[in-house]
Write an enzyme that holds these catalytic residues in place. Structure first.
Site, PDB file in Angstrom:
ATOM      1  N   GLY A  12      -1.254  -3.600 -14.097  1.00  0.00           N
ATOM      2  CA  GLY A  12      -1.432  -2.198 -13.750  1.00  0.00           C
ATOM      3  C   GLY A  12      -0.510  -1.307 -14.559  1.00  0.00           C
ATOM      4  N   ASP A  13      -0.635  -0.008 -14.353  1.00  0.00           N
ATOM      5  CA  ASP A  13       0.188   0.993 -15.056  1.00  0.00           C
ATOM      6  C   ASP A  13      -0.014   0.937 -16.567  1.00  0.00           C
ATOM      7  OD1 ASP A  13       1.485   1.631 -12.525  1.00  0.00           O
ATOM      8  OD2 ASP A  13       2.608  -0.233 -12.797  1.00  0.00           O
ATOM      9  N   GLY A  17      -5.437   6.049 -16.420  1.00  0.00           N
ATOM     10  CA  GLY A  17      -5.766   7.427 -16.054  1.00  0.00           C
ATOM     11  C   GLY A  17      -6.154   8.265 -17.246  1.00  0.00           C
ATOM     12  N   ASN A  38      -2.817   2.877  -3.277  1.00  0.00           N
ATOM     13  CA  ASN A  38      -1.584   2.179  -3.638  1.00  0.00           C
ATOM     14  C   ASN A  38      -1.309   2.193  -5.134  1.00  0.00           C
ATOM     15  OD1 ASN A  38      -3.915   0.605  -3.847  1.00  0.00           O
ATOM     16  ND2 ASN A  38      -2.807  -1.317  -3.678  1.00  0.00           N
ATOM     17  N   ALA A  39      -2.289   2.573  -5.930  1.00  0.00           N
ATOM     18  CA  ALA A  39      -2.102   2.587  -7.383  1.00  0.00           C
ATOM     19  C   ALA A  39      -2.385   3.987  -7.904  1.00  0.00           C
ATOM     20  CB  ALA A  39      -3.040   1.575  -8.045  1.00  0.00           C
ATOM     21  N   HIS A  41      -2.155   7.222 -10.863  1.00  0.00           N
ATOM     22  CA  HIS A  41      -2.118   7.514 -12.290  1.00  0.00           C
ATOM     23  C   HIS A  41      -2.043   9.019 -12.489  1.00  0.00           C
ATOM     24  CE1 HIS A  41      -6.465   6.979 -11.236  1.00  0.00           C
ATOM     25  NE2 HIS A  41      -6.536   8.168 -11.783  1.00  0.00           N
ATOM     26  N   THR A 129       3.183  -1.658  -1.485  1.00  0.00           N
ATOM     27  CA  THR A 129       3.551  -0.245  -1.347  1.00  0.00           C
ATOM     28  C   THR A 129       3.681   0.168   0.115  1.00  0.00           C
ATOM     29  OG1 THR A 129       1.213   0.378  -1.417  1.00  0.00           O
ATOM     30  CG2 THR A 129       2.421   0.392  -3.509  1.00  0.00           C
ATOM     31  N   ARG A 143     -14.397  -8.793   9.638  1.00  0.00           N
ATOM     32  CA  ARG A 143     -15.573  -8.155  10.253  1.00  0.00           C
ATOM     33  C   ARG A 143     -15.221  -7.324  11.486  1.00  0.00           C
ATOM     34  NH1 ARG A 143     -18.813 -13.700  10.572  1.00  0.00           N
ATOM     35  NH2 ARG A 143     -16.701 -14.248  11.205  1.00  0.00           N
ATOM     36  N   VAL A 299       2.999   6.369  -7.523  1.00  0.00           N
ATOM     37  CA  VAL A 299       2.872   6.394  -6.064  1.00  0.00           C
ATOM     38  C   VAL A 299       4.220   6.228  -5.375  1.00  0.00           C
ATOM     39  CG1 VAL A 299       1.948   5.123  -4.079  1.00  0.00           C
ATOM     40  CG2 VAL A 299       0.476   5.632  -6.027  1.00  0.00           C
TER      41      VAL A 299
END
Length: 429
Positions: A12-13, A17, A38-39, A41, A129, A143, A299
Site C-alpha cells: 500500500g501507499d 491516489g 483504513n487506507a 490517499h 488502524t 452471515r 489515515v
C-alpha cells in the site's frame, strides 16, 4: 473501450491516489471494490489537497463513482468525508455517487472489538488502524452483517441487530466489556440512515449498463496486494482480498470485462504496521527515504517503515494479479543518492530462492540479496519527457522492468498529476 483495474503491488501507499486521479479523467465510471476507510490517499489538484479514504477518487473529477459491495462502509465516516469534500467545493449528489445496497456496514461495536484486540489483550498484534475493518468483514463472512439495504427495512432491522448482538455480546462478556443494548444500536443506525440511503443502488446493474454502453470503467483498489488476505504476508495482512481479481467479486462484474491491470509500485518500498519487511533500512537510508518521501500515513499519521525496492515481491504480485504494466512512482525521492540497491532474490536457511514463501517463519528468516546500481545527481522531479531523465535513472527503470517481468506504463515524477510520463495508455488497449 477498455476497463482498467488499478492495484498496488507492494504494502500500500504506492501512490495509487494520484494515478487513479490521472486515469479518472479518461474514465466514465470509477468504482471502489474492496477495503474500507483504513487506507487513505491524497489527490493534489491545482495545488489543493483532497484526502480520501472511503470515497472513490473519481468524485473530485465529477465522474460517476461507485462504492462496491466488496467495501465495508462506516456510515458515520461516509457522512463526515462527504461533508469535508463538499466544504472544499466538490459538488457531490446521488447522481454521481452510488453505494452498493449489499455493502456491509462498519458499526461502533466493530471499532470497539478492533481496538480491544489490537491493544494486546488478545495476543498477536497485527498493526491495524483500529477502525473496525476486520471485525466488519468477519460478520460479513459469518452471515450476520448489517448491510446498507437493511437501513431501509426498519421492520426487520431490529431482528437482524439482535442476531448480530448474540454473537458480539458473547464476545464482549468473555473480554469483560459491557454488553450493547439492541435499541441503542438501532438508534445509532437511524441517526445516519437518511443520510446514506439516498446514495444506495443496485450497483452491479449500473456497472453492467455502463459496460454495455461502451463506457470506460476504472476499478480503484485500496491498500496493496502484499496485504491480501490470501497472498499477502499473513497474518500481517488486511481482512479483504486486495489482489486484482477482487475487482470482479467486489463490484459484481465478471472477469471478461477487465481489459488491463495496472500495478502501482514505488521506486523503493514502504510498509506501515507490523510484519516482515526483507529490505527495510533501519538506518540513515531509511530516514532519508522517509523524510524525502514524506512517508506518513494519510489515515493514521503513522510513520512508514522504508527500504530498498524489492523486485522479488513486486514480481510475485505482478504474477498473482496478472499485471500488464506498472506505474512507477516517487522516482524523484531517489535523486541525489550515490548508489541504489535493488533486492533481486532471497537467501533462506543457506539456499537462494526467488519468491517469498507463505510461511510466517520463513518470511521472518529470508535475507535479501542485493544488486547495487549507480545513482544519479540530476533531478528527475517534475520531468515530463522520458528523454529528459538522467541516464542512470533510465537504467534503474529498465532493470526493474527486467526483474519484475513487465514494463513501466506510467512514470510519476512528483505528487502533481501533471508530472506524469505516459509510456503506454491503459485505456488504449
Amino acid at each position: 473501450m477498455a476497463n482498467v483495474v488499478v492495484v498496488g503491488t507492494q504494502w500500500g501507499d504506492e501512490g495509487k491516489g494520484k494515478i487513479v486521479d490521472w486515469l479518472s479523467e479518461r474514465a466514465d465510471i470509477v468504482v471502489r471494490y474492496q477495503g474500507g476507510h483504513n487506507a487513505g490517499h491524497t489527490l493534489v489538484i491545482d495545488g489543493v489537497s483532497y484526502k480520501l479514504s472511503l470515497l472513490p477518487s473519481g468524485l473530485v473529477r465529477g465522474k460517476l463513482s461507485i462504492i462496491g459491495n466488496g467495501v465495508v462502509v462506516d456510515p458515520h465516516h461516509f457522512v463526515a468525508e462527504l461533508k469535508k469534500l463538499c466544504d472544499q467545493g466538490v459538488k457531490i449528489t446521488p447522481e454521481i455517487l452510488r453505494i452498493a445496497e449489499n455493502a456491509p456496514l462498519i458499526l461502533s461495536l466493530h471499532r470497539d472489538l478492533d481496538a480491544i484486540r489490537e491493544s494486546g489483550l488478545s495476543g498477536l498484534k497485527i498493526g491495524t488502524t483500529k477502525r473496525g475493518i476486520g471485525p466488519a468483514y468477519e460478520d460479513k463472512v459469518g452471515r450476520r452483517a448489517i448491510r446498507v439495504m437493511d437501513l431501509a427495512e426498519k421492520d426487520t432491522l431490529m431482528a437482524k441487530i439482535e442476531r448480530l448482538l448474540r454473537h458480539h455480546n458473547a464476545l464482549r462478556r468473555g473480554m469483560g466489556v459491557a454488553e450493547i443494548d439492541s435499541q441503542a444500536l438501532y438508534d445509532e443506525l437511524m441517526q445516519v440512515a437518511d443520510k446514506i440511503l439516498p446514495f444506495m443502488d443496485c450497483t452491479w446493474r449500473l456497472l453492467d449498463e455502463g459496460y454495455r454502453e461502451g463506457k470506460h470503467i476504472l476499478f480503484e483498489g485500496a491498500q496493496g496486494a502484499l496485504l491480501d488476505n490470501d497472498f499477502g504476508t499473513y497474518p500481517y495482512v488486511t481482512s479483504s482480498n486486495t489482489v486484482a481479481g477482487q475487482a470482479c467479486t467486489g463490484s459484481g462484474m465478471g472477469p471478461g470485462v477487465i481489459h488491463y491491470v495496472l500495478g502501482i509500485a514505488k521506486a523503493y518500498t514502504t510498509r506501515v504496521g507490523e510484519g516482515p519487511f526483507p529490505t527495510e533500512q533501519i538506518n540513515d537510508i531509511g530516514e532519508f527515504l522517509g523524510t524525502r518521501g514524506h512517508e506518513f500515513g494519510v489515515v493514521t499519521g503513522r510513520k512508514r517503515r522504508c527500504g530498498w525496492f524489492d523486485a522479488v515481491l513486486v514480481r510475485q504480485m505482478v504474477a498473482i494479479c496478472g499485471v500488464q504494466g506498472i506505474a512507477l512512482t516517487k522516482l524523484d525521492v531517489l535523486d541525489g543518492l550515490d548508489e541504489i540497491k535493488i533486492c533481486i532474490g532471497y537467501e533462506l536457511d543457506g539456499r537462494k530462492i526467488d519468491y517469498l514463501p507463505s510461511s510466517m517463519g520463513a518470511q521472518a528468516r529470508v535475507k535479501p540479496i542485493y544488486e547495487t546500481l549507480e545513482g544519479w545527481k540530476a533531478k528527475t522531479a517534475h520531468t515530463l519527457r522520458w528523454e529528459d531523465l538522467p541516464v542512470q535513472a533510465v537504467k534503474y527503470i529498465r532493470y526493474i522492468e527486467e526483474l519484475i517481468n513487465t514494463k513501466v506504463a506510467l512514470l510519476s515524477t512528483s505528487p502533481e498529476r501533471e508530472d506524469t510520463i505516459l509510456i503506454t495508455d491503459p485505456f488504449a488497449n
